[in-house]
Write a protein that holds these residues in place. Structure first.
Motif, mmCIF file in Angstrom:
data_model
loop_
_atom_site.group_PDB
_atom_site.id
_atom_site.type_symbol
_atom_site.label_atom_id
_atom_site.label_comp_id
_atom_site.label_asym_id
_atom_site.label_seq_id
_atom_site.Cartn_x
_atom_site.Cartn_y
_atom_site.Cartn_z
ATOM 1 N N ASN A 73 17.547 -28.352 17.434
ATOM 2 C CA ASN A 73 16.640 -28.473 18.577
ATOM 3 C C ASN A 73 16.685 -27.260 19.499
ATOM 4 O OD1 ASN A 73 15.613 -31.021 17.873
ATOM 5 N ND2 ASN A 73 17.371 -32.052 18.790
ATOM 6 N N GLN A 74 17.779 -26.509 19.452
ATOM 7 C CA GLN A 74 17.876 -25.286 20.250
ATOM 8 C C GLN A 74 16.988 -24.186 19.675
ATOM 9 O OE1 GLN A 74 22.020 -24.227 20.228
ATOM 10 N NE2 GLN A 74 22.687 -26.163 21.155
ATOM 11 N N ILE A 75 16.863 -24.172 18.347
ATOM 12 C CA ILE A 75 16.125 -23.103 17.653
ATOM 13 C C ILE A 75 14.695 -23.521 17.355
ATOM 14 C CG2 ILE A 75 16.062 -21.711 15.536
ATOM 15 C CD1 ILE A 75 19.163 -22.034 15.485
ATOM 16 N N PHE A 76 14.546 -24.693 16.759
ATOM 17 C CA PHE A 76 13.214 -25.192 16.392
ATOM 18 C C PHE A 76 12.730 -26.147 17.481
ATOM 19 C CE2 PHE A 76 15.039 -23.927 12.325
ATOM 20 C CZ PHE A 76 13.979 -23.289 11.695
ATOM 21 N N ASP A 77 12.182 -25.569 18.552
ATOM 22 C CA ASP A 77 11.673 -26.419 19.628
ATOM 23 C C ASP A 77 10.289 -26.957 19.262
ATOM 24 O OD1 ASP A 77 9.994 -24.247 19.941
ATOM 25 O OD2 ASP A 77 10.714 -23.703 21.951
ATOM 26 N N ALA A 117 13.442 -16.148 7.156
ATOM 27 C CA ALA A 117 13.481 -15.522 8.483
ATOM 28 C C ALA A 117 12.625 -16.314 9.458
ATOM 29 C CB ALA A 117 12.995 -14.081 8.413
ATOM 30 N N LEU A 118 13.120 -16.427 10.679
ATOM 31 C CA LEU A 118 12.370 -17.067 11.768
ATOM 32 C C LEU A 118 12.265 -16.063 12.904
ATOM 33 C CD1 LEU A 118 11.076 -19.618 13.054
ATOM 34 C CD2 LEU A 118 13.359 -20.156 13.957
ATOM 35 N N ASN A 119 11.086 -15.502 13.099
ATOM 36 C CA ASN A 119 10.855 -14.510 14.153
ATOM 37 C C ASN A 119 10.247 -15.182 15.384
ATOM 38 O OD1 ASN A 119 11.764 -12.342 12.533
ATOM 39 N ND2 ASN A 119 9.782 -12.304 11.486
ATOM 40 N N TYR A 120 10.944 -16.166 15.864
ATOM 41 C CA TYR A 120 10.502 -16.938 17.026
ATOM 42 C C TYR A 120 11.742 -17.253 17.842
ATOM 43 C CZ TYR A 120 9.099 -20.951 19.859
ATOM 44 O OH TYR A 120 8.871 -21.803 20.905
ATOM 45 N N GLN A 121 11.585 -17.259 19.169
ATOM 46 C CA GLN A 121 12.715 -17.543 20.038
ATOM 47 C C GLN A 121 12.321 -18.609 21.050
ATOM 48 O OE1 GLN A 121 14.363 -14.130 22.141
ATOM 49 N NE2 GLN A 121 16.384 -14.734 21.436
ATOM 50 N N SER A 122 13.080 -19.688 21.074
ATOM 51 C CA SER A 122 12.823 -20.791 22.004
ATOM 52 C C SER A 122 13.280 -20.414 23.408
ATOM 53 C CB SER A 122 13.581 -22.035 21.536
ATOM 54 O OG SER A 122 14.987 -21.806 21.634
#
Length: 250
Positions: A73-77, A117-122
């Motif tokens: 939940n911290q990463i995939f908001d 890769a996940l190029n997104y920041q919560s």
């Protein structure tokens, strides 16, 4: 960071050139991934990630399934979960050997459907990064305490290397021989580093010049499976005199 803006621009520019000719198996794998996010199946999602899943330095990478479940939940908001779960197949594009990207590259997967890769920041990670930077500055040698944002900390066979972005959007290189720490005075400090982008996947080189020497830090964000994630090359009068593969430190 400046290079992030360049990455975004390159991704948008190259989107029209991306191959949307996904085969049947790839489409099925994408649909399975979409369904996992629609149902927020954290157990299932944790099994379709290639670890470690890198996060923006100095945030620690996600090491394994247990770590992912703890930090999901911290990463995939909600924002990124909705983007993935509501996506249509025509929003996914194959970009040669780099893999398959969603929209402008927020998420990258392999042809087998595994997240690479996940190029997104919560918002959580943005705050986490700010706090980690503040805490990290207190442990640095006095010559290195002033910077805008930390970029990389690297270990090669012989060197501990730190790259920071400065207020003027240039980069600073500091290195120590293995065995020394960041609390000690660096053996070498270089400034005025610039970024050279390498294609549309976010790969880039940060280049530092000192007289007849060039120091190059290459970061392979999207690359071949066995390729080093980061490396140091030193040239003298355009002739390579040193190359060392490295690993990212947290």
């Amino acid at each position: 960071m400046k290079y992030k803006i360049l990455i975004l621009l390159l991704l948008i520019f190259n989107l029209s050139f991306a191959q949307n000719n996904l085969d049947k198996t790839e489409i099925e794998n994408i649909q399975k991934l979409i369904n996992l996010f629609k149902t927020k199946n954290v157990d299932g999602i944790s099994k379709v990630i290639t670890y470690p899943l890198n996060r923006e330095y100095p945030i620690p990478s996600v090491k394994n399934e247990a770590d992912l479940k703890k930090r999901f939940n911290q990463i995939f908001d909600k924002t990124i979960v909705d983007e993935i779960s509501n996506s249509k197949i025509d929003q996914w594009s194959e970009v040669g050997w780099r893999g398959i990207m969603l929209n402008n590259g927020d998420l990258w997967i392999e042809s087998d459907g595994k997240i690479k890769a996940l190029n997104y920041q919560s918002n959580f990670e943005l705050t986490q990064k700010k706090n980690l930077i503040s805490n990290g500055k207190s442990k640095l040698h006095s010559s290195l305490k002033t910077f805008k944002s930390p970029t990389y900390k690297i270990q090669t066979k012989n060197y501990l290397i730190r790259i920071d972005e400065l207020a003027n959007e240039k980069y600073r290189y500091a290195s120590w021989k293995i065995g020394k720490s960041e609390t000690s005075k660096p053996d070498l400090i270089l400034t005025n580093g610039t970024v050279r982008m390498e294609g549309s996947g976010g790969n880039h080189t940060i280049i530092f010049k000192k007289g007849e020497y060039n120091y190059e830090i290459y970061r392979g964000i999207i690359g071949e499976k066995d390729a080093p994630e980061i490396s140091l090359t030193v040239e003298k009068n355009k002739k390579k005199i040193l190359y060392q593969a490295g690993k990212l430190l947290e």
